[in-house]
Scaffold this motif. Structure first.
Motif, short mmCIF file in Angstrom:
data_model
loop_
_atom_site.label_atom_id
_atom_site.label_comp_id
_atom_site.label_asym_id
_atom_site.label_seq_id
_atom_site.Cartn_x
_atom_site.Cartn_y
_atom_site.Cartn_z
N PRO A 56 0.81 -1.21 -0.05
CA PRO A 56 0.19 0.09 0.15
C PRO A 56 0.69 1.13 0.15
N MET A 57 1.86 1.26 0.93
CA MET A 57 2.77 2.50 0.95
C MET A 57 3.23 2.89 -0.53
N TYR A 58 3.92 2.00 -1.35
CA TYR A 58 4.42 2.24 -2.80
C TYR A 58 3.10 2.30 -3.72
N PHE A 59 2.17 1.70 -3.37
CA PHE A 59 0.72 1.98 -4.42
C PHE A 59 0.72 3.49 -4.18
N PHE A 60 0.39 3.94 -3.05
CA PHE A 60 0.21 5.64 -2.99
C PHE A 60 1.22 6.33 -3.35
N LEU A 61 2.49 5.88 -3.26
CA LEU A 61 3.76 6.82 -3.85
C LEU A 61 3.60 6.66 -5.45
N LYS A 62 3.13 5.55 -5.95
CA LYS A 62 3.07 5.70 -7.38
C LYS A 62 2.11 6.62 -7.89
N ILE A 133 -7.21 -4.11 6.78
CA ILE A 133 -7.40 -2.61 6.61
C ILE A 133 -7.10 -2.00 5.20
N MET A 134 -5.84 -2.30 4.80
CA MET A 134 -5.10 -1.74 3.81
C MET A 134 -5.23 -2.67 2.67
N SER A 135 -6.29 -3.23 2.43
CA SER A 135 -6.45 -4.42 1.51
C SER A 135 -6.19 -3.52 -0.01
N ARG A 136 -5.95 -4.50 -1.02
CA ARG A 136 -5.95 -3.82 -2.52
C ARG A 136 -7.12 -3.09 -2.76
N SER A 137 -8.28 -3.59 -2.50
CA SER A 137 -9.71 -2.79 -2.74
C SER A 137 -9.88 -1.55 -2.10
N CYS A 139 -7.31 0.08 -0.95
CA CYS A 139 -6.54 1.04 -1.53
C CYS A 139 -6.63 1.70 -2.63
N VAL A 140 -7.12 1.04 -3.61
CA VAL A 140 -7.85 1.56 -4.63
C VAL A 140 -8.98 2.51 -4.74
N LEU A 141 -9.84 2.01 -3.61
CA LEU A 141 -10.65 2.89 -3.39
C LEU A 141 -10.58 4.51 -2.79
N MET A 142 -9.18 4.42 -1.95
CA MET A 142 -8.75 5.71 -1.46
C MET A 142 -8.30 6.46 -2.47
N ALA A 143 -7.59 5.95 -3.50
CA ALA A 143 -6.84 6.58 -4.27
C ALA A 143 -7.77 6.94 -5.29
#
Length: 335
Positions: A56-62, A133-137, A139-143
């Protein structure tokens, strides 16, 4: 009734009235722009291709790097073209598009940074529930919400700004269209609409700031309870880059948008605008990569796949010293 001439376009003043100096400024900005684009795209590429960075951390960084690339790509290429062609005119539609895109991407930046602080809060304060809590779905939703909210606010802000009539001087004392300059040349009797949208933006910004402050209050409280110095250092190492990036972004935005209003633009206004546009996208790759072992080792693995082994062996020591042992090298040669 006074005779008012309506403006059909604007003139971007830039940094100098001397054509040669304006061209030099354009070339300088182009070099900075290319450096920012290359460094951010390198981070995006590493996070996309490297399986060890699928967190998740690097997903948001991307997402943050992509927003930075889009944000800086709005004013800088246009300024470079204007400086080369010596044509500083811009239509009202082009100006509105600049305001829309820059506001949307900047707002998206803020929301993604807020989501990153929540990610760090869950990772440190609730590590047992982190994966749930920080599942893939999620994280995509928050982004997705960050991007959509940014576009929504950008649309509202732009619509309110250009719902006002402009008259008088058509010169914008900046190298891009910014709202403070547009407010100076507005001939509207009331600015309630634009100040309402500005108030909404300030409320959103303060809300994000409060969320980040609360997250780091609990993060620091938890980290200080860790008994080992090594554990504290590791926890701080994952949080301080984000906190630094967030602080730089907020500080430059406040200097640019919350400075006292004036009838004339000074050189300080242009400097603050440059810092707001260039500094956060430039610092993000440096801050997240300079002391980030994961990014360095991901770069080393990418070079391993692209370069011959002998050439790679010569560069391992400089890129990732802690990954250059023979055991580690053999492990990833068999990866």
């Amino acid at each position: 009734m006074p005779n008012v001439t309506r403006i059909t376009g604007f003139i971007l003043m830039g940094f100098s009235d001397v054509p040669e100096l304006q061209t030099v400024c354009g070339l300088f900005f182009l070099v900075m722009y290319l450096a920012v684009i290359m460094s951010n795209f390198l981070i995006i590429t590493l996070i996309t291709l490297d399986l060890k960075l699928q967190t998740p951390m690097y997903f948001f960084l991307k997402n943050l790097s992509l927003l930075d690339v889009l944000f800086i790509s709005v004013p800088i290429p246009n300024f470079f073209i204007n400086s080369i062609t010596q044509n500083n005119s811009i239509s009202i539609l082009g100006c509105a598009l600049q305001v829309l895109l820059m506001t949307s991407f900047a707002s998206g930046d803020l929301f993604v940074l807020t989501a990153m602080s929540y990610d760090r809060y869950i990772a440190i304060c609730s590590p047992l529930h982190y994966e749930a809590i920080m599942s893939r779905s999620n994280c995509v939703l928050m982004a997705g919400i960050s991007w959509a909210t940014g576009v929504l606010f950008g649309t509202l802000y732009t619509a309110c700004t250009f719902s006002m009539p402009f008259c008088g001087s058509c010169v914008i004392p900046q190298f891009f269209c910014d709202v403070p300059s547009l407010l100076r040349i507005s001939c509207s009797d009331t600015l309630v609409v634009i100040y309402t949208s500005l108030g909404i933006g300030v409320c959103l910004g303060i809300s994000c700031f409060i969320c980040v402050v609360i997250s780091y209050f609990y993060i620091f409280s938890t980290v200080l309870k860790i008994r080992t110095t090594k554990g504290q250092s590791k926890a701080f190492a994952t949080c301080l880059p984000h906190l630094t990036v967030f602080s730089v972004f907020i500080a430059t935005a406040c200097f640019d948008y919350l400075k006292p209003p004036s009838n004339t633009a000074s050189i300080a206004d242009r400097v603050f605008s440059v810092l707001y546009i260039v500094l956060p996208p430039s610092l993000n790759p440096v801050i997240y990569s300079l002391r980030n072992t994961d990014i360095k080792c991901a770069l080393r693995r990418l070079q391993q796949n692209l370069c011959p082994r002998r050439l790679l062996h010569l560069t391992v020591q400089s890129i990732c010293p802690q990954c250059s042992g023979s055991h580690f090298t053999n492990k990833f040669y068999n990866y």
